[in-house]
Scaffold this motif. Structure first.
Motif, mmCIF file in Angstrom:
data_model
loop_
_atom_site.group_PDB
_atom_site.id
_atom_site.type_symbol
_atom_site.label_atom_id
_atom_site.label_comp_id
_atom_site.label_asym_id
_atom_site.label_seq_id
_atom_site.Cartn_x
_atom_site.Cartn_y
_atom_site.Cartn_z
ATOM 1 N N THR A 114 8.571 0.171 -3.439
ATOM 2 C CA THR A 114 9.336 -1.274 -3.824
ATOM 3 C C THR A 114 9.630 -2.070 -2.294
ATOM 4 N N ILE A 115 9.756 -1.302 -1.337
ATOM 5 C CA ILE A 115 10.012 -2.276 -0.064
ATOM 6 C C ILE A 115 8.928 -3.110 0.378
ATOM 7 N N ASP A 116 7.560 -2.903 -0.055
ATOM 8 C CA ASP A 116 6.572 -3.868 0.037
ATOM 9 C C ASP A 116 6.018 -4.508 -1.212
ATOM 10 N N LYS A 117 7.068 -4.488 -2.192
ATOM 11 C CA LYS A 117 6.442 -5.201 -3.395
ATOM 12 C C LYS A 117 6.553 -6.762 -3.396
ATOM 13 N N VAL A 118 5.375 -7.269 -3.920
ATOM 14 C CA VAL A 118 5.452 -8.847 -3.815
ATOM 15 C C VAL A 118 5.167 -9.216 -5.247
ATOM 16 N N TYR A 119 5.621 -10.273 -5.550
ATOM 17 C CA TYR A 119 5.464 -10.746 -6.932
ATOM 18 C C TYR A 119 4.242 -11.845 -7.038
ATOM 19 N N PHE A 120 3.334 -11.730 -8.016
ATOM 20 C CA PHE A 120 2.289 -12.614 -8.123
ATOM 21 C C PHE A 120 2.666 -13.166 -9.514
ATOM 22 N N ASP A 121 2.743 -14.651 -9.648
ATOM 23 C CA ASP A 121 3.223 -15.437 -10.505
ATOM 24 C C ASP A 121 2.181 -15.369 -11.640
ATOM 25 N N GLN A 122 0.749 -15.454 -11.362
ATOM 26 C CA GLN A 122 -0.254 -15.315 -12.503
ATOM 27 C C GLN A 122 -0.183 -14.284 -13.322
ATOM 28 N N LYS A 123 -0.164 -12.909 -12.623
ATOM 29 C CA LYS A 123 -0.031 -11.792 -13.239
ATOM 30 C C LYS A 123 0.966 -11.526 -13.918
ATOM 31 N N SER A 124 2.190 -11.950 -13.225
ATOM 32 C CA SER A 124 3.511 -11.605 -13.910
ATOM 33 C C SER A 124 3.895 -10.206 -13.775
ATOM 34 N N ASP A 125 3.373 -9.630 -12.635
ATOM 35 C CA ASP A 125 3.786 -8.472 -12.215
ATOM 36 C C ASP A 125 3.994 -7.990 -10.898
ATOM 37 N N TYR A 126 4.643 -7.006 -10.306
ATOM 38 C CA TYR A 126 4.673 -6.907 -8.922
ATOM 39 C C TYR A 126 3.474 -6.052 -8.321
ATOM 40 N N GLN A 127 3.268 -6.397 -7.124
ATOM 41 C CA GLN A 127 1.991 -5.806 -6.405
ATOM 42 C C GLN A 127 2.701 -5.343 -5.085
ATOM 43 N N VAL A 128 1.971 -4.339 -4.729
ATOM 44 C CA VAL A 128 2.402 -3.797 -3.168
ATOM 45 C C VAL A 128 1.694 -4.857 -2.224
ATOM 46 N N GLY A 129 2.374 -5.535 -1.488
ATOM 47 C CA GLY A 129 1.753 -6.475 -0.317
ATOM 48 C C GLY A 129 1.634 -5.766 0.973
ATOM 49 N N VAL A 130 1.790 -6.670 2.026
ATOM 50 C CA VAL A 130 1.447 -6.248 3.568
ATOM 51 C C VAL A 130 2.897 -5.650 3.796
ATOM 52 N N PRO A 131 2.815 -4.844 4.839
ATOM 53 C CA PRO A 131 4.007 -3.921 5.191
ATOM 54 C C PRO A 131 5.128 -5.035 5.700
ATOM 55 N N ASN A 132 6.394 -4.691 5.163
ATOM 56 C CA ASN A 132 7.408 -5.450 5.582
ATOM 57 C C ASN A 132 8.236 -5.018 6.983
ATOM 58 N N ILE A 133 7.881 -3.566 7.209
ATOM 59 C CA ILE A 133 8.751 -3.146 8.450
ATOM 60 C C ILE A 133 8.480 -3.894 9.689
ATOM 61 N N GLU A 134 7.276 -4.300 10.062
ATOM 62 C CA GLU A 134 7.046 -5.044 11.160
ATOM 63 C C GLU A 134 7.711 -6.442 11.143
ATOM 64 N N GLU A 135 7.577 -7.251 10.016
ATOM 65 C CA GLU A 135 8.317 -8.447 10.048
ATOM 66 C C GLU A 135 9.892 -8.013 10.054
ATOM 67 N N ILE A 136 10.443 -6.966 9.618
ATOM 68 C CA ILE A 136 12.086 -6.540 9.912
ATOM 69 C C ILE A 136 12.088 -6.336 11.255
ATOM 70 N N LEU A 137 11.388 -5.609 11.939
ATOM 71 C CA LEU A 137 11.646 -5.175 13.368
ATOM 72 C C LEU A 137 11.557 -6.737 14.395
ATOM 73 N N ASN A 138 10.409 -7.618 14.104
ATOM 74 C CA ASN A 138 10.387 -8.503 14.750
ATOM 75 C C ASN A 138 11.293 -9.439 14.611
ATOM 76 N N GLY A 139 11.980 -9.746 13.204
ATOM 77 C CA GLY A 139 13.328 -10.514 12.952
ATOM 78 C C GLY A 139 14.469 -10.215 13.660
ATOM 79 N N ALA A 140 14.597 -8.940 14.057
ATOM 80 C CA ALA A 140 15.684 -8.390 14.490
ATOM 81 C C ALA A 140 16.096 -8.175 15.706
ATOM 82 N N ASN A 141 15.238 -8.820 16.591
ATOM 83 C CA ASN A 141 15.120 -8.925 18.135
ATOM 84 C C ASN A 141 15.173 -7.339 18.809
ATOM 85 N N VAL A 142 14.229 -6.497 17.868
ATOM 86 C CA VAL A 142 14.312 -5.235 18.527
ATOM 87 C C VAL A 142 13.388 -4.912 19.334
ATOM 88 N N HIS A 143 13.653 -4.201 20.391
ATOM 89 C CA HIS A 143 12.785 -4.115 21.716
ATOM 90 C C HIS A 143 12.652 -2.689 21.883
#
Lengths: 159, 159, 159, 159
Positions: D10-39
């Motif tokens: 679920t953490i990486d789930k993405v919603y695609f409008d055309q298919k009307s269902d969730y699909q697993v997308g690119v990892p969010n963990i790196e975006e989370i770490l980058n966005g939180a000023n983690v060093h």
């Protein structure tokens, strides 16, 4: 006084972990208006909670009847994007009403969603336009007789 | 084609930790338009980056000259709310332009902000209105000759 | 049971439009914990609401007394970053308590803030560490005797 | 150096409008770490992109091999919640590694999600714990031999 009607669609989609699929939830248009310090008189009513691909002719007729018979001149309808144009066309013959349909490509609950922007466009347009039925999407106002959804580019455009 | 001008104000305020005060940053109106899947032609230019209480008569004259001389008929201006009405009044005499001023009570960078909604209202209104100068705030379109900012209730209203 | 104390700092900063400056508001740590589906027993108390540059020696002594005398072994303190290290050093002599200080570089109310991440680090660390006083910032746990705030890079690092 | 592996969920789930269902997308963990000023020093690798109900025994064996053979002692794995405990149990026999699994009940892309909080817990815990395999969810660290997912309450608890 603006009449808001909701019919479902992506804008109101909610994700339930257990079922691993989206379901249509409570209307987000009121939450959007409350969260944006909007100072307008409006009433909101849920007509149905459906994917727009599941909206039948009977559903569409119900929407038309409810719009035609509501006491307010200005009406905003949130609706799924796949059949928004059909519903707008069905609403066209209603006289003396300003009717604006809107929705979103991304659910309002997403961090990045077009829902708030589209609702703001619709609420503004309904105050400024003459009687008729219109679509407010992607920052523009469309005449449903000359609009199409470009599925590839994920936006509405002039047809 | 829509001309966007930014002048500063709360909508563009940024917080710098070191100085413990707000400063006006890069314009958020473009980020808002990009993030909402908007499909419009527009150009954006920063005229100044000021709290609207610091906008002088010379600044206001510059805004008027730039609006009057820009090649586009439809103009949206982001502006601080405290003197938005004065600037709108100064823009009133400009002929043949549709000019809509907007801004926000909460910075666009806040989780909960009216910035996106107000920008959407302004961008919609500028496409639908006749020539003149207007204010788009709190979900409504105001004539600056009959508007005031209600500081206590933190919103614009008809005067 | 975890004891949370708040003392102010950027994490709790709120922006008031009228005054055009930031003020310290209600604690965001509880809102962060509630919003993240956290299932922990904790109590939260506001000790003061100050920029950490305004925390006096008397304030610091009060913080130490309240930590030393609270009935719980595990204590998380939210604090401004500018003097977080001094307060952590003052807390070091307290025996038999696990004390973790945290805060944020961007207010918790911003769309993009390190507040939620830092609170999660602190709440996790306080459950796992031995008695002592620590700083949880930038994804790391620091001994306050070997830490400094790098103002230019806007982060904490080992000194 | 921390090794991050992502497996979907679920953490990486993405919603695609055309298919009307969730699909697993690119990892969010790196975006989370980058966005939180983690060093922190870390490397991130996608092992698979699956709903955890679809993770087979062969998949699980692959995860174990990749963890056992990676050059780093500290490993965080993002994973769907439905079979997170099984995977953690499979990882238990690996010696000399600190392995922390995490995920989320709401997709990281939602406005309101537990993803950022859980990632912060996992990244903190992996730095502080002794060798072993653990689950970081709902603000707590669980031994997978004594944990269960409470589906009704939508959280992990001690079993």
């Amino acid at each position: 006084m603006i009449q808001l009607f909701t019919t479902g669609g992506t804008i109101d989609k909610v994700y339930f972990d257990q079922k691993s699929d989206y379901q249509v939830g409570v209307p987000n248009i009121e939450e959007i208006l409350n969260g944006a310090n909007v100072h307008l008189d409006y009433v909101c009513e849920i007509l149905m909670q459906k994917d727009s691909l599941d909206i039948s002719q009977a559903d569409r007729q119900l929407i038309c009847e409810r719009v035609a018979n509501c006491p307010h001149r200005r009406v905003v309808i949130t609706h799924g994007t796949d059949t928004m144009i059909q519903t707008a066309l069905a609403l066209l013959p209603i006289p003396d009403k300003v009717i604006v349909l809107t929705g979103s490509m991304q659910p309002a609950r997403f961090k990045h969603s077009d829902a708030q922007f589209n609702v703001a466009c619709a609420v503004t347009a309904v105050q400024l336009l003459a009687a008729g039925a219109y679509i407010a999407m992607n920052g523009r106002i469309f005449d449903p007789r000359h609009a199409r959804k470009n599925v590839k580019l994920n936006r509405f455009e002039t047809a």
